[in-house]
Write a protein that holds these residues in place. Structure first.
Motif, mmCIF file in Angstrom:
data_model
loop_
_atom_site.group_PDB
_atom_site.id
_atom_site.type_symbol
_atom_site.label_atom_id
_atom_site.label_comp_id
_atom_site.label_asym_id
_atom_site.label_seq_id
_atom_site.Cartn_x
_atom_site.Cartn_y
_atom_site.Cartn_z
ATOM 1 N N THR A 3 -6.991 -18.703 23.132
ATOM 2 C CA THR A 3 -7.185 -19.134 24.885
ATOM 3 C C THR A 3 -7.489 -17.955 25.598
ATOM 4 O O THR A 3 -8.522 -17.390 24.412
ATOM 5 N N ALA A 4 -7.512 -17.644 26.659
ATOM 6 C CA ALA A 4 -8.350 -16.386 27.073
ATOM 7 C C ALA A 4 -7.432 -16.367 28.647
ATOM 8 O O ALA A 4 -7.174 -17.143 29.284
ATOM 9 N N LEU A 5 -6.340 -15.409 28.609
ATOM 10 C CA LEU A 5 -5.671 -14.814 29.059
ATOM 11 C C LEU A 5 -5.745 -13.752 30.382
ATOM 12 O O LEU A 5 -5.640 -13.842 31.277
ATOM 13 N N HIS A 6 -6.887 -13.100 29.978
ATOM 14 C CA HIS A 6 -7.961 -12.376 31.362
ATOM 15 C C HIS A 6 -7.963 -13.150 32.535
ATOM 16 O O HIS A 6 -8.571 -14.627 32.617
ATOM 17 N N GLU A 7 -7.740 -12.182 33.831
ATOM 18 C CA GLU A 7 -7.631 -13.444 34.750
ATOM 19 C C GLU A 7 -8.755 -13.050 35.532
ATOM 20 O O GLU A 7 -8.700 -14.382 36.130
ATOM 21 N N PHE A 8 -10.424 -12.461 34.543
ATOM 22 C CA PHE A 8 -11.244 -13.056 35.176
ATOM 23 C C PHE A 8 -12.062 -14.534 34.311
ATOM 24 O O PHE A 8 -13.600 -14.353 34.950
ATOM 25 N N ASN A 9 -11.219 -14.568 33.232
ATOM 26 C CA ASN A 9 -11.691 -16.355 33.064
ATOM 27 C C ASN A 9 -11.660 -17.704 33.985
ATOM 28 O O ASN A 9 -11.967 -18.334 33.264
ATOM 29 N N SER A 10 -10.032 -17.324 34.509
ATOM 30 C CA SER A 10 -10.130 -17.960 35.180
ATOM 31 C C SER A 10 -9.606 -19.339 34.458
ATOM 32 O O SER A 10 -9.779 -20.646 35.069
ATOM 33 N N CYS A 11 -8.276 -19.291 33.306
ATOM 34 C CA CYS A 11 -7.982 -20.516 32.758
ATOM 35 C C CYS A 11 -6.669 -20.530 33.608
ATOM 36 O O CYS A 11 -5.811 -19.713 33.409
ATOM 37 N N VAL A 12 -6.860 -21.699 34.055
ATOM 38 C CA VAL A 12 -5.572 -22.579 34.910
ATOM 39 C C VAL A 12 -4.113 -22.804 33.963
ATOM 40 O O VAL A 12 -3.129 -22.104 34.282
ATOM 41 N N MET A 13 -5.106 -23.024 32.816
ATOM 42 C CA MET A 13 -3.547 -23.816 32.054
ATOM 43 C C MET A 13 -3.350 -23.527 30.949
ATOM 44 O O MET A 13 -2.336 -22.931 30.252
ATOM 45 N N CYS A 14 -4.475 -21.496 30.821
ATOM 46 C CA CYS A 14 -3.566 -20.579 29.545
ATOM 47 C C CYS A 14 -2.642 -20.034 30.146
ATOM 48 O O CYS A 14 -1.701 -19.922 28.448
ATOM 49 N N LYS A 15 -2.093 -19.623 31.172
ATOM 50 C CA LYS A 15 -0.887 -19.098 30.733
ATOM 51 C C LYS A 15 0.526 -19.558 30.105
ATOM 52 O O LYS A 15 1.447 -18.993 29.629
ATOM 53 N N GLY A 16 0.690 -21.273 31.085
ATOM 54 C CA GLY A 16 1.430 -21.413 31.208
ATOM 55 C C GLY A 16 1.464 -22.567 29.346
ATOM 56 O O GLY A 16 3.114 -22.508 28.992
ATOM 57 N N ALA A 17 0.531 -22.197 28.933
ATOM 58 C CA ALA A 17 0.369 -22.439 27.313
ATOM 59 C C ALA A 17 0.691 -21.667 26.907
ATOM 60 O O ALA A 17 1.781 -21.619 25.318
ATOM 61 N N ALA A 18 0.385 -20.728 27.194
ATOM 62 C CA ALA A 18 1.084 -19.430 25.877
ATOM 63 C C ALA A 18 2.290 -18.884 26.486
ATOM 64 O O ALA A 18 2.818 -18.442 24.915
ATOM 65 N N GLU A 19 3.047 -19.503 27.458
ATOM 66 C CA GLU A 19 4.817 -19.499 27.775
ATOM 67 C C GLU A 19 4.832 -20.292 26.904
ATOM 68 O O GLU A 19 6.232 -19.772 25.591
ATOM 69 N N GLU A 20 4.701 -21.237 26.426
ATOM 70 C CA GLU A 20 5.188 -22.611 25.433
ATOM 71 C C GLU A 20 4.806 -22.207 24.192
ATOM 72 O O GLU A 20 6.034 -22.778 23.695
ATOM 73 N N PHE A 21 4.138 -21.710 23.860
ATOM 74 C CA PHE A 21 3.736 -21.405 22.118
ATOM 75 C C PHE A 21 4.213 -20.149 22.338
ATOM 76 O O PHE A 21 4.720 -20.416 21.456
ATOM 77 N N GLN A 22 4.670 -19.875 22.677
ATOM 78 C CA GLN A 22 5.385 -17.833 23.085
ATOM 79 C C GLN A 22 6.717 -18.930 22.871
ATOM 80 O O GLN A 22 7.419 -18.078 21.363
ATOM 81 N N ILE A 23 7.404 -19.472 23.228
ATOM 82 C CA ILE A 23 8.684 -20.597 23.463
ATOM 83 C C ILE A 23 8.630 -20.725 21.414
ATOM 84 O O ILE A 23 9.660 -20.606 20.657
ATOM 85 N N LEU A 24 7.226 -22.228 20.833
ATOM 86 C CA LEU A 24 7.459 -22.883 19.940
ATOM 87 C C LEU A 24 8.060 -21.717 18.421
ATOM 88 O O LEU A 24 8.305 -21.402 18.126
ATOM 89 N N ALA A 25 6.827 -20.161 18.845
ATOM 90 C CA ALA A 25 6.665 -19.571 17.867
ATOM 91 C C ALA A 25 8.400 -18.239 17.698
ATOM 92 O O ALA A 25 9.068 -18.211 16.740
ATOM 93 N N ASN A 26 8.839 -18.749 18.617
ATOM 94 C CA ASN A 26 10.652 -17.031 19.393
ATOM 95 C C ASN A 26 11.273 -18.733 18.660
ATOM 96 O O ASN A 26 12.278 -18.124 17.487
ATOM 97 N N SER A 27 10.714 -19.694 18.210
ATOM 98 C CA SER A 27 11.919 -20.849 17.846
ATOM 99 C C SER A 27 12.292 -20.763 16.485
ATOM 100 O O SER A 27 13.113 -20.840 16.191
ATOM 101 N N TYR A 28 10.932 -21.050 15.893
ATOM 102 C CA TYR A 28 10.962 -20.475 15.036
ATOM 103 C C TYR A 28 11.387 -19.803 13.994
ATOM 104 O O TYR A 28 12.010 -18.849 13.250
ATOM 105 N N GLN A 29 11.889 -18.164 14.884
ATOM 106 C CA GLN A 29 11.552 -16.983 14.210
ATOM 107 C C GLN A 29 13.012 -17.222 14.623
ATOM 108 O O GLN A 29 13.847 -15.700 14.150
ATOM 109 N N GLY A 30 13.489 -17.704 14.605
ATOM 110 C CA GLY A 30 15.254 -17.899 15.765
ATOM 111 C C GLY A 30 15.967 -17.528 13.658
ATOM 112 O O GLY A 30 15.280 -17.711 12.798
ATOM 113 N N PRO A 31 17.593 -17.282 13.526
ATOM 114 C CA PRO A 31 18.217 -16.922 12.860
ATOM 115 C C PRO A 31 18.066 -18.609 12.107
ATOM 116 O O PRO A 31 18.531 -19.151 12.477
#
Length: 259
Positions: A3-31
């Motif tokens: 991804t490219a999360l820096h604000e100067f890269n102007s990646c519109v989809m990266c922010k939402g995609a990173a949040e979904e990816f984080q949900i996936l990773a956190n779900s896998y790390q669940g109890p």
């Protein structure tokens, strides 16, 4: 995930995609769900451009699966044309490639609960006030209170964040920390509006106490206590308002007290 999360890269989809990816990773790390069969990693272009060059990645976000056997096929690339970037569909893709099932656990949405709590608190406070002040309360005072509440809510940016669809908070995809206040002057989170509303209400309450202390016919001790409380509320919370503003606009030249 690349991804490219820096604000100067102007990646519109990266922010939402990173949040979904984080949900996936956190779900896998669940109890009870964590094993050593799958590991999730996020690579940002500004931190590791050599990885993008080695994989010949020309667009972001991109998702890759690397097996322990070092076998790589086109199916190991997440097909953005056939799938959406949501945690559930990414979990299906992970299950297809690794045979490890990840049960998605969506994060708790505290936004609705907070709004309900504030509404109940305001309703309960108004009811309590009306119960003990039936004789002195008038329609004019009630209208003034409701108007003041409306002004405080509107000046905090509630309508602005609602129209723009701003998130309640923002989670750092690398550290997982939540940010309740946006560091940019042209952005504002929903949680930030509640913080500003609280500060404005406390400043307003302080001004009301100062006015009451100056015009009331109560004994001098109570008037002094009201005056002291009002001065503390105004000084502390107005200073915090300026601190919040200076956090978003570092070049702002004015300070207040210990700000």
């Amino acid at each position: 995930m690349l991804t490219a999360l820096h604000e100067f890269n102007s990646c519109v989809m990266c922010k939402g995609a990173a949040e979904e990816f984080q949900i996936l990773a956190n779900s896998y790390q669940g109890p009870g769900a964590f094993t050593t069969k799958v590991f999730f990693a996020m690579v940002d272009y500004d931190e590791s451009p050599e990885v993008f060059e080695a994989l010949q990645v020309m667009s972001v976000p991109s998702f890759f699966h690397f097996s322990a056997q070092w076998k790589f096929t086109t199916d190991d690339i997440y097909n953005l044309r056939g799938r959406d970037i949501v945690a559930d569909q990414m979990a299906e893709w992970v299950a297809e490639r690794t045979h490890v099932s990840v049960r998605i656990r969506q994060p708790t949405n505290y936004h609705g609960l907070l709004k309900l709590g504030i509404l109940l608190a305001l309703t309960g406070g108004l009811g309590y006030f009306l119960k003990w002040n039936r004789k002195s309360i008038s329609c004019g005072i009630l209208c003034e209170v409701l108007t003041l509440c409306f002004v405080i809510v509107m000046t905090s940016g509630q309508m602005w964040t609602y129209i723009r669809g701003e998130p309640y908070v923002q989670r750092n995809p690398r550290t997982g920390h939540k940010h309740y206040v946006s560091k940019f002057s042209q952005a504002q989170f929903a949680a930030e509006t509640f913080i500003i509303s609280l500060f404005n209400m406390c400043v307003t309450l302080g001004m009301v106490l100062l006015d009451k202390a100056a015009t009331s016919t109560m004994n001098i001790i109570k008037r002094k206590m009201m005056c002291l409380a009002g001065m503390c509320l105004v000084a502390i919370f107005f200073s915090w308002l300026l601190s919040l503003f200076r956090f978003k606009v570092p070049d702002y030249p004015y300070r207040f007290l210990w700000d």
